[in-house]
Design an enzyme around this catalytic site. Structure first.
Site, PDB file in Angstrom:
ATOM      1  N   CYS A 136       0.827  -1.209   0.000  1.00  0.00           N
ATOM      2  CA  CYS A 136       0.000   0.000   0.000  1.00  0.00           C
ATOM      3  C   CYS A 136       0.859   1.256   0.000  1.00  0.00           C
ATOM      4  CB  CYS A 136      -0.930  -0.018   1.213  1.00  0.00           C
ATOM      5  SG  CYS A 136      -1.919   1.477   1.351  1.00  0.00           S
ATOM      6  N   CYS A 139      -0.471   4.098   2.086  1.00  0.00           N
ATOM      7  CA  CYS A 139      -0.295   3.947   3.537  1.00  0.00           C
ATOM      8  C   CYS A 139       1.150   4.225   3.927  1.00  0.00           C
ATOM      9  CB  CYS A 139      -0.615   2.528   3.989  1.00  0.00           C
ATOM     10  SG  CYS A 139      -2.119   1.836   3.305  1.00  0.00           S
ATOM     11  N   ASP A 140       2.111   3.733   3.142  1.00  0.00           N
ATOM     12  CA  ASP A 140       3.498   3.698   3.597  1.00  0.00           C
ATOM     13  C   ASP A 140       4.468   4.555   2.785  1.00  0.00           C
ATOM     14  OD1 ASP A 140       2.738   1.851   5.541  1.00  0.00           O
ATOM     15  OD2 ASP A 140       2.961   0.177   4.151  1.00  0.00           O
TER      16      ASP A 140
END
Ligand code: NDP
Length: 325
Positions: A136, A139-140
Site C-alpha cells: 500500500c 499507507c506507507d
C-alpha cells in the site's frame, strides 16, 4: 460487546458493492444490517485519486468511500463494525458470527467482502513485511522521502503506486515480469513522462535482501536468461493483483479454482438461494468501483425479489447437483 441481531438482508462487506446494496435495500424498506469488517470502505480507502467514478472528475478514494458510508447511514442502514469469522449458509435464517461471538442472522445475505492484496510468496517478503515490504503506497509511501523504492507489477495498481511514490521517493523502479504493461494507456503515458520512474522489464523478484532489520535491496532474476542481479532499494511495494476474500464461504458456495464465487449469468445469485455475491468476490474480469456498485444494486434488488417469494435462480454447486433452497 457480544450481540445477537437479525435483519431481512445481512450485508457482509463495505466497499462500493456492499454500500450500494445497503442503499438499495434500505430504500426498499428491508432494514439491512451491514457488517463493515477490518477495512471499512474497502480497497478504495487505500488509493489516491479516482478519476473514473462518474460524476467526479477526480475524487480521493477515502473521500468517496466516506460519502458512500454517510449515504448508507442516511438511508437508515445499521452499520456494525465487526469481523465475520464464521458463516452457516445451510441454516435458516443464514448465520454469520463475529470475532467476539456476536451472531448476525439474515433472511437473505449479500456477500461483498471484496479482495485482498496478493503477495509474491517469498519467505524474505514475509520476513520484511512492515519493515520495507508493503502492498500500500498510500499507507506507507510517506516513509520513503528521498529514498529508493521498487514496485512490482504491471497493472494499473502498480503504475499508480509508482506514480504516487514519486511524491516522496527520489527513485522508483517498476519491476515487471514481461516487456509490456497491462496498465491502461493514460497510466502508461504518465509513467513514461515521469523521469523518476525506471521500468525494469522481464524481471522477477527472487529474494528481498535486508540487514535483518530493514530492506536493503532486491535480488532480481531476468526471466529471459535466468541471470541474477542485486538492486539497491529501501522498500518494495507489491502490486500484483488481488485474491477474492472468500475463504469464509469455502465448501458452502460454489467457487471457481481461484476462489471467485460462481453466480448465475446476468445475476448475483450464488449456489445457495437467498445468498447473493457482488463485487470483487465474484468478478475476476472488471473489478472496478463502478461495476462493483452496479453488482451491489443487483444483489439488493435480487434479495428483495427473493424475500418477496420470487426466488432468483441459484446456480448448481456442482454441475448437475441440486440447488440448495
Ligand atoms: P492486474 O491483475 O490488472 O495486474 C496485476 C499485475 O501483476 C500484472 O501486470 C501481472 O503480470 C503482475 N503479476 C501477477 N502475479 C505476479 C507475480 N506472481 N509476480 C510478478 N508479477 C505478477 O491487477 P491490478 O491490481 O493492477 O488491477 C486490478 C483491476 O483494477 C484491473 O482491472 C485494473 O484495471 C483495475 N484498476 C483500475 C484503476 C484505474 O482505472 N484507475 C486503478 C487500479 C486498478 P502480467 O501482466 O504478466 O499478468
Amino acid at each position: 460487546m457480544r450481540v445477537d441481531r437479525h435483519s431481512k438482508v445481512l450485508i457482509i462487506g463495505s466497499g462500493p458493492a456492499g454500500y450500494t446494496a445497503a442503499i438499495y435495500a434500505a430504500r426498499a424498506a428491508l432494514e439491512p444490517l451491514l457488517i463493515e469488517g477490518l477495512q471499512p470502505g474497502g480497497q478504495l480507502t487505500i488509493t489516491t485519486d479516482v478519476e473514473n467514478w462518474p460524476g467526479d472528475v477526480s475524487v480521493m478514494g477515502p473521500d468517496l468511500m466516506a460519502r458512500m458510508r454517510a449515504q448508507v447511514a442516511h438511508v437508515g442502514t445499521q452499520v456494525v463494525s465487526d469481523t465475520i469469522v464464521e458463516v452457516d449458509l445451510t441454516a435458516k435464517p443464514f448465520v454469520a458470527v463475529g470475532d467476539d461471538g456476536s451472531r448476525y442472522t439474515g433472511d437473505a445475505v449479500v456477500i461483498a467482502t471484496g479482495a485482498s492484496a496478493r503477495w509474491l510468496g517469498l519467505d524474505t517478503e514475509t520476513r520484511y513485511r512492515g519493515a520495507g515490504v508493503s502492498a500500500c503506497a498510500t499507507c506507507d509511501g510517506f516513509f520513503y522521502r528521498g529514498r529508493t523504492v521498487a514496485v512490482v507489477g504491471g497493472g494499473n495498481t502498480a503504475v499508480e503506486e509508482a506514480l504516487y511514490l514519486t511524491n516522496f521517493a527520489a527513485k522508483v523502479y517498476l519491476i515487471h515480469r514481461r516487456g509490456a504493461l497491462r496498465a491502461d494507456r493514460t497510466n502508461q503515458a504518465r509513467l513514461r513522462a515521469n523521469p523518476l520512474i525506471e521500468p525494469i522489464w522481464h524481471a522477477e523478484v527472487a529474494e528481498v535482501l535486508g540487514d535483518g532489520r530493514v530492506v536493503t535491496g532486491l535480488k532480481l532474476r531476468d526471466r529471459r536468461d535466468g541471470r541474477l542481479r542485486d538492486l539497491a532499494a529501501d522498500g518494495l511495494f507489491v502490486a500484483i493483483g488481488h485474491d477474492p476474500a472468500t475463504g469464509l464461504f469455502r465448501r458452502q458456495l460454489a467457487m471457481d479454482d481461484e476462489g471467485y464465487i460462481l453466480v448465475a449469468p446476468g445475476s448475483t445469485a450464488t449456489s445457495v438461494a437467498g445468498v447473493f455475491a457482488a463485487g470483487d468476490v465474484q468478478d475476476r474480469q472488471f473489478r472496478q468501483a463502478v461495476t462493483s456498485a452496479g453488482m451491489g444494486c443487483m444483489a439488493a434488488l435480487e434479495a428483495e425479489r427473493f424475500l418477496a417469494g420470487h426466488t432468483p435462480h441459484a446456480i448448481a454447486a456442482e454441475p448437475g447437483a441440486p440447488v440448495t433452497t
